[in-house]
Design a protein around this motif. Structure first.
Motif, PDB file in Angstrom:
ATOM      1  N   ALA A  48       7.152  -1.956   9.404  1.00 43.26           N
ATOM      2  CA  ALA A  48       6.167  -2.589   8.519  1.00 43.26           C
ATOM      3  C   ALA A  48       6.909  -3.286   7.382  1.00 43.26           C
ATOM      4  O   ALA A  48       6.673  -3.035   6.204  1.00 43.26           O
ATOM      5  CB  ALA A  48       5.166  -1.560   8.004  1.00 43.26           C
ATOM      6  N   CYS A  49       7.793  -4.180   7.778  1.00 46.13           N
ATOM      7  CA  CYS A  49       8.761  -4.783   6.847  1.00 46.13           C
ATOM      8  C   CYS A  49       8.128  -5.720   5.829  1.00 46.13           C
ATOM      9  O   CYS A  49       8.773  -6.099   4.849  1.00 46.13           O
ATOM     10  CB  CYS A  49       9.814  -5.544   7.633  1.00 46.13           C
ATOM     11  SG  CYS A  49       9.099  -6.895   8.608  1.00 46.13           S
ATOM     12  N   GLY A  50       6.875  -6.117   6.041  1.00 44.52           N
ATOM     13  CA  GLY A  50       6.199  -6.973   5.069  1.00 44.52           C
ATOM     14  C   GLY A  50       6.942  -8.274   4.844  1.00 44.52           C
ATOM     15  O   GLY A  50       7.357  -8.955   5.796  1.00 44.52           O
ATOM     16  N   ASP A  69       6.574  -5.965  11.995  1.00 43.62           N
ATOM     17  CA  ASP A  69       5.321  -5.991  11.232  1.00 43.62           C
ATOM     18  C   ASP A  69       4.266  -6.704  12.079  1.00 43.62           C
ATOM     19  O   ASP A  69       4.598  -7.556  12.905  1.00 43.62           O
ATOM     20  CB  ASP A  69       5.518  -6.735   9.904  1.00 43.62           C
ATOM     21  CG  ASP A  69       4.472  -6.363   8.868  1.00 43.62           C
ATOM     22  OD1 ASP A  69       4.814  -5.639   7.905  1.00 43.62           O
ATOM     23  OD2 ASP A  69       3.303  -6.786   9.013  1.00 43.62           O
ATOM     24  N   SER A  70       3.004  -6.360  11.840  1.00 46.07           N
ATOM     25  CA  SER A  70       1.942  -6.987  12.633  1.00 46.07           C
ATOM     26  C   SER A  70       1.366  -8.229  11.965  1.00 46.07           C
ATOM     27  O   SER A  70       0.592  -8.952  12.583  1.00 46.07           O
ATOM     28  CB  SER A  70       0.821  -5.973  12.897  1.00 46.07           C
ATOM     29  OG  SER A  70       0.322  -5.501  11.674  1.00 46.07           O
ATOM     30  N   SER A  71       1.723  -8.480  10.706  1.00 49.53           N
ATOM     31  CA  SER A  71       1.133  -9.624  10.006  1.00 49.53           C
ATOM     32  C   SER A  71       1.999 -10.872  10.160  1.00 49.53           C
ATOM     33  O   SER A  71       3.143 -10.917   9.694  1.00 49.53           O
ATOM     34  CB  SER A  71       0.951  -9.300   8.516  1.00 49.53           C
ATOM     35  OG  SER A  71       0.791 -10.488   7.778  1.00 49.53           O
ATOM     36  N   ASN A  95       2.712  -4.358  16.713  1.00 50.74           N
ATOM     37  CA  ASN A  95       2.053  -3.185  16.155  1.00 50.74           C
ATOM     38  C   ASN A  95       3.023  -2.011  16.253  1.00 50.74           C
ATOM     39  O   ASN A  95       3.663  -1.823  17.298  1.00 50.74           O
ATOM     40  CB  ASN A  95       0.792  -2.895  16.981  1.00 50.74           C
ATOM     41  CG  ASN A  95      -0.087  -1.849  16.322  1.00 50.74           C
ATOM     42  OD1 ASN A  95       0.397  -0.952  15.632  1.00 50.74           O
ATOM     43  ND2 ASN A  95      -1.372  -1.973  16.529  1.00 50.74           N
ATOM     44  N   LEU A  96       3.107  -1.217  15.198  1.00 50.38           N
ATOM     45  CA  LEU A  96       4.028  -0.072  15.221  1.00 50.38           C
ATOM     46  C   LEU A  96       3.664   0.929  16.315  1.00 50.38           C
ATOM     47  O   LEU A  96       4.501   1.712  16.743  1.00 50.38           O
ATOM     48  CB  LEU A  96       4.015   0.639  13.863  1.00 50.38           C
ATOM     49  CG  LEU A  96       4.583  -0.152  12.681  1.00 50.38           C
ATOM     50  CD1 LEU A  96       4.505   0.683  11.412  1.00 50.38           C
ATOM     51  CD2 LEU A  96       6.018  -0.586  12.946  1.00 50.38           C
ATOM     52  N   GLY A 112       6.524   1.461   1.301  1.00 49.39           N
ATOM     53  CA  GLY A 112       5.253   0.834   0.907  1.00 49.39           C
ATOM     54  C   GLY A 112       4.061   1.579   1.489  1.00 49.39           C
ATOM     55  O   GLY A 112       3.179   0.960   2.080  1.00 49.39           O
ATOM     56  N   HIS A 117      -1.342   4.112   5.539  1.00 51.76           N
ATOM     57  CA  HIS A 117      -2.223   3.110   6.159  1.00 51.76           C
ATOM     58  C   HIS A 117      -2.879   3.664   7.425  1.00 51.76           C
ATOM     59  O   HIS A 117      -3.811   3.063   7.946  1.00 51.76           O
ATOM     60  CB  HIS A 117      -1.439   1.849   6.529  1.00 51.76           C
ATOM     61  CG  HIS A 117      -1.081   0.967   5.358  1.00 51.76           C
ATOM     62  ND1 HIS A 117      -0.359   1.403   4.280  1.00 51.76           N
ATOM     63  CD2 HIS A 117      -1.352  -0.343   5.112  1.00 51.76           C
ATOM     64  CE1 HIS A 117      -0.194   0.411   3.424  1.00 51.76           C
ATOM     65  NE2 HIS A 117      -0.792  -0.664   3.904  1.00 51.76           N
TER      66      HIS A 117
HETATM   67  C1  LIG Z   1       2.158  -2.175   1.683  1.00 48.96           C
HETATM   68  S1  LIG Z   1       2.885  -3.314   2.817  1.00 48.96           S
HETATM   69  C2  LIG Z   1       4.601  -2.824   2.721  1.00 48.96           C
HETATM   70  C3  LIG Z   1       5.539  -3.947   3.073  1.00 48.96           C
HETATM   71  C4  LIG Z   1       7.018  -3.647   2.892  1.00 48.96           C
HETATM   72  N1  LIG Z   1       7.446  -2.515   3.683  1.00 48.96           N
HETATM   73  C5  LIG Z   1       7.327  -3.427   1.437  1.00 48.96           C
HETATM   74  O1  LIG Z   1       7.631  -2.294   1.063  1.00 48.96           O
HETATM   75  O2  LIG Z   1       7.255  -4.389   0.668  1.00 48.96           O
HETATM   76  C6  LIG Z   1       2.371  -2.638   4.368  1.00 48.96           C
HETATM   77  C7  LIG Z   1       2.833  -3.452   5.577  1.00 48.96           C
HETATM   78  O3  LIG Z   1       2.557  -2.679   6.738  1.00 48.96           O
HETATM   79  C8  LIG Z   1       2.172  -3.541   7.785  1.00 48.96           C
HETATM   80  N2  LIG Z   1       1.455  -2.710   8.755  1.00 48.96           N
HETATM   81  C9  LIG Z   1       0.474  -1.818   8.500  1.00 48.96           C
HETATM   82  N3  LIG Z   1       0.085  -1.217   9.629  1.00 48.96           N
HETATM   83  C10 LIG Z   1       0.852  -1.727  10.630  1.00 48.96           C
HETATM   84  C11 LIG Z   1       0.935  -1.489  12.032  1.00 48.96           C
HETATM   85  N4  LIG Z   1       0.151  -0.600  12.640  1.00 48.96           N
HETATM   86  N5  LIG Z   1       1.834  -2.188  12.751  1.00 48.96           N
HETATM   87  C12 LIG Z   1       2.652  -3.097  12.148  1.00 48.96           C
HETATM   88  N6  LIG Z   1       2.621  -3.358  10.820  1.00 48.96           N
HETATM   89  C13 LIG Z   1       1.729  -2.680  10.066  1.00 48.96           C
HETATM   90  C14 LIG Z   1       1.335  -4.596   7.083  1.00 48.96           C
HETATM   91  O4  LIG Z   1       1.208  -5.785   7.838  1.00 48.96           O
HETATM   92  C15 LIG Z   1       2.124  -4.779   5.779  1.00 48.96           C
HETATM   93  O5  LIG Z   1       3.063  -5.824   5.879  1.00 48.96           O
END
Ligand SMILES: C[S@@+](CC[C@H](N)C(=O)[O-])C[C@H]1O[C@@H](n2cnc3c(N)ncnc32)[C@H](O)[C@@H]1O
Length: 256
Positions: A48-50, A69-71, A95-96, A112, A117
Motif C-alpha cells: 500500500a505504497c501510496g 497499491d490498488s489506487s 489488491n494486497l 499509514g 483499512h
Molecule cells: C493511508 S494511505 C498510506 C500510503 C503510504 N503507505 C504512506 O504511508 O504514505 C493507504 C494506502 O493503502 C492503499 N490500499 C488500501 N487498501 C488496499 C488494498 N486492499 N490493496 C492495495 N492497496 C490498498 C490505498 O490505495 C492507499 O494508497
C-alpha cells in the motif's frame, strides 16, 4: 478493491500533506535498519505504497523496492516521485489480497494504518496470508497500526486542516467505540491551474486489538510476532499516550 482504490484515487492530489509525509519519514527511520540488514540480492515490498514517499527514501538509500497499491492515481504520483531511482524502485497496481511479485522479497512493510483499512478479520487475514506468500522463508513483515488511544483521542470528534503542494485537505473524524470503527470525512481542495477542484470522500478504519492482530498474523502463517508502542511524532511523549504500535513478524525458515 473498488471502494478503497476509489477513495484514494480521489484523494491522491491532496494526499501529500506535511503530516502524511512525516508519518512515512518516521516509519522509514524504524524500517531502515531492518531493510539494510536484509539478505543480499533481496527486495523490500512496500505494501500500500501510496504516493511513494517511503519507496523513494529506500530507493535513494540504494535499497531495491517494489511498491504495491490498488489506487491508480496514488501510483501515478509514486512513479513520478521515484523517477530518479526507477532502476531500483518498481510499482505494481494490485489488491494486497491477491498480488504476486516475481522479485525475491525478504522484507515487507506497511506504513499509514494500512491494516486498519481492513474492516474485519477475514480481509485482514487474507492480505497477511498473501504478504507471507510473497516473502522468502525467514522474511520479515514490519507495519504500524493505530491503537485505541489514537482513535479515542485524535479521531473522536476532531477536525483537521492539512496543507500540501497539491492542495489542502480537511478531515472531519468520528469514532464509534462500540463498533470500533473510525470515520474520516475528507474534503480536498486540489490545485487546478489557477483555481481549485473540490473532492469529497469518506474513509472508514477499524481498530484491531493487539490480540486480534497477533492471532491474525499467526493464522496467516507468521511467527516471532513482536509489538512495541511507537509513534512517528518526536513529541508524542508529551501527549497522554502513544498513538500506534510497531509490529514485526517473521515467516518461519522452514516455510514453503
Ligand atoms: C493511508 S494511505 C498510506 C500510503 C503510504 N503507505 C504512506 O504511508 O504514505 C493507504 C494506502 O493503502 C492503499 N490500499 C488500501 N487498501 C488496499 C488494498 N486492499 N490493496 C492495495 N492497496 C490498498 C490505498 O490505495 C492507499 O494508497
Amino acid at each position: 478493491m473498488a471502494r478503497v482504490s476509489r477513495i484514494y484515487d480521489l484523494l491522491a492530489r491532496v494526499y501529500d500533506t506535511q503530516d502524511h509525509i512525516e508519518i512515512a519519514q518516521g516509519f522509514h527511520a524504524a524500517l531502515a535498519p531492518i531493510a539494510r540488514a536484509r539478505p543480499r540480492g533481496t527486495w523490500v515490498l512496500d505494501l500500500a505504497c501510496g504516493t511513494g514517499v517511503l519507496a523513494e527514501k529506500l530507493g535513494r538509500a540504494r535499497i531495491p523496492v517494489i511498491g504495491v497499491d490498488s489506487s491508480r492515481e496514488m501510483l501515478a504520483i509514486a512513479r513520478r516521485r521515484c523517477r530518479a531511482v526507477s532502476d531500483r524502485v518498481r510499482f505494481q497496481r494490485a489488491n494486497l489480497a491477491t498480488f504476486r511479485v516475481r522479485e525475491p522479497c525478504s522484507v515487507a512493510s506497511a506504513c499509514g494504518d494500512v491494516m486498519n483499512h481492513m474492516l474485519s478479520r477475514a480481509p485482514l487475514v487474507r492480505i497477511l496470508r498473501q504478504v507471507r506468500r510473497n516473502l522468502l522463508p525467514g522474511g520479515v513483515l514490519v507495519f504500524e497500526a493505530h491503537n485505541r488511544f489514537a482513535y479515542q483521542h485524535y479521531w473522536s470528534g476532531h477536525d483537521y486542516w492539512m496543507e500540501g503542494p497539491g492542495g489542502d485537505l480537511a478531515m472531519c473524524c468520528e469514532w464509534d467505540e462500540r463498533r470500533r470503527l473510525a470515520t474520516a470525512r475528507m474534503i480536498g481542495y486540489a490545485r487546478n491551474g489557477r483555481g481549485w477542484e473540490r473532492v469529497e470522500t469518506t474513509l472508514v478504519e477499524r481498530y484491531h486489538s493487539d490480540g486480534e492482530l497477533r492471532s491474525a498474523l499467526r493464522e496467516a502463517g507468521f511467527a516471532k510476532i513482536r509489538r512495541e508502542p511507537w509513534s512517528p511524532w518526536d513529541d508524542q511523549h508529551l501527549e497522554p499516550g502513544i498513538d500506534r504500535n510497531l509490529w514485526t513478524a517473521r515467516v518461519p525458515e522452514n516455510s514453503t
